[in-house]
Design a protein around this motif. Sequence first.
Motif, PDB file in Angstrom:
ATOM      1  N   HIS A  82     -53.021 -52.852 106.915  1.00  0.00           N
ATOM      2  CA  HIS A  82     -51.831 -53.004 107.763  1.00  0.00           C
ATOM      3  C   HIS A  82     -50.699 -53.587 106.938  1.00  0.00           C
ATOM      4  O   HIS A  82     -50.919 -54.376 106.006  1.00  0.00           O
ATOM      5  N   GLU A 148     -50.682 -54.468 113.204  1.00  0.00           N
ATOM      6  CA  GLU A 148     -52.056 -54.938 113.411  1.00  0.00           C
ATOM      7  C   GLU A 148     -52.078 -56.341 113.990  1.00  0.00           C
ATOM      8  O   GLU A 148     -52.911 -56.681 114.815  1.00  0.00           O
ATOM      9  N   GLU A 149     -51.130 -57.173 113.565  1.00  0.00           N
ATOM     10  CA  GLU A 149     -51.141 -58.578 113.964  1.00  0.00           C
ATOM     11  C   GLU A 149     -50.768 -58.780 115.434  1.00  0.00           C
ATOM     12  O   GLU A 149     -50.832 -59.904 115.943  1.00  0.00           O
TER      13      GLU A 149
HETATM   14 ZN   LIG Z   1     -55.177 -58.607 108.777  1.00  0.00          ZN
END
Ligand SMILES: [Zn+2]
Length: 434
Positions: A82, A148-149
């Motif tokens: 990511h 992604e976070e």
């Molecule tokens: Zn990560």
Amino acid sequence: MSDVLPEDEVVRICQELIRIDTSNFGDGSGPGERAAAEYAAGLIEEVGMEAEIFESAPGRANVVTRMAGEDPSASALVVHGHLDVVPALRDQWSVDPFGAELKDGLIWGRGAVDMKDMDAMILAVLRGFARTGRKPKRDIIFAFFADEEAGGAYGARYAVDKRPELFEGATEAISEVGGFSATIGGQRTYLLQTAEKGISWLRLVAHGRAGHGSQISTDNAVTRLAGAVTRIGEYKWPIELTPTTRQFLDGVTELTGVEFDADNPDILLSQLGTVARFVGATLQNTTNPTLLKGGYKHNVIPESAEALIDCRTLPGQQEHVLEIVRDLAGTGVDVSYVHQDVSLEVPFAGNLVDSMIDALHSEDPGAKVLPYTLSGGTDNKSLSRLGITGYGFAPLMLPDELDFTGMFHGVDERVPADSLKFGARVLNTLLTNY
Ligand SMILES: [Zn+2]
């Protein structure tokens, strides 16, 4: 150009990626991943491959490229990272979190371990293949995702839902968080991630009778909510060992001579050093109250009050946990999902697992490799929607003095340059041989 090895440029690529601020605040207010995506695509195109950038929203960019393998009939492997990072508060850091300074042999900056390190390894290895004209055995789909976070809605989840054709023929994937070393019982041990806990973010809404704060109230939403939150927060989830956790703990026992005691897990966990932080929460479900909301004036009993609970569930237990939380919440409290994502667990066996172990051994002969469960989640959850089996394998040989698990989302995040070079060699070996 063809004699540039992945390990020769992995450090520079990691530094350059860190210098592109891709902070993800989770509310769309960050700079987005577009600049990092263009950087990654530029590195891919520079060596003669094509890269596609696609956005899920303005500035939220993903990059995918496919490298053809020798055997087009073999199942494809997804190698993904990511591009976003969690925010960093500059005044808490001893260096500029987006400076990517190389100091004492370490690269310092947000994303150094999560996960611009692995992004850089992937790019360096991909460029090595392209420069020399080497072909991997199977098609490899290289993907760099946004978001992604914050759960991946603008990244992996979007890619999987809207562009599934990009992953055609893929059955397996590798990405964060695994493949790093820790010393257990004096033996360097690599933790390969073969399972992830599930995520259930729940909202509790307690109802009652609104009224004047001076009156007797037996139907008070705040009281009802407080009781529910206390019961859920204090609930003692039993220790339950999944096949992955059992195998991990057996391995630790073998290395240390210390047996696992379910009544006192800390005895064995204390053998793990800072890795205990990663492993401790994978022995049970967790249900942590994280937010309270209710009322609007000191002398008014509100009609409702609300709480958020962050539940992380063991593989296969999402429904079971919800049932227990509903019971604990009691009558008059509605429980609903705000967000949920699956748990994952696959056997620590098979050709890809063997190849990952072999690749580690090619650089660190005799090292122990154990499977473990991640208490958080990764983009492998999204890829699993396409039937793709994901592993956490971002190989790093680490010095003992580095508190690696504390680096994730931590202050002064950093990674040794030599660990990165090691990772690039291991990843190159894996993608060459598998
Ligand atoms: Zn990560």
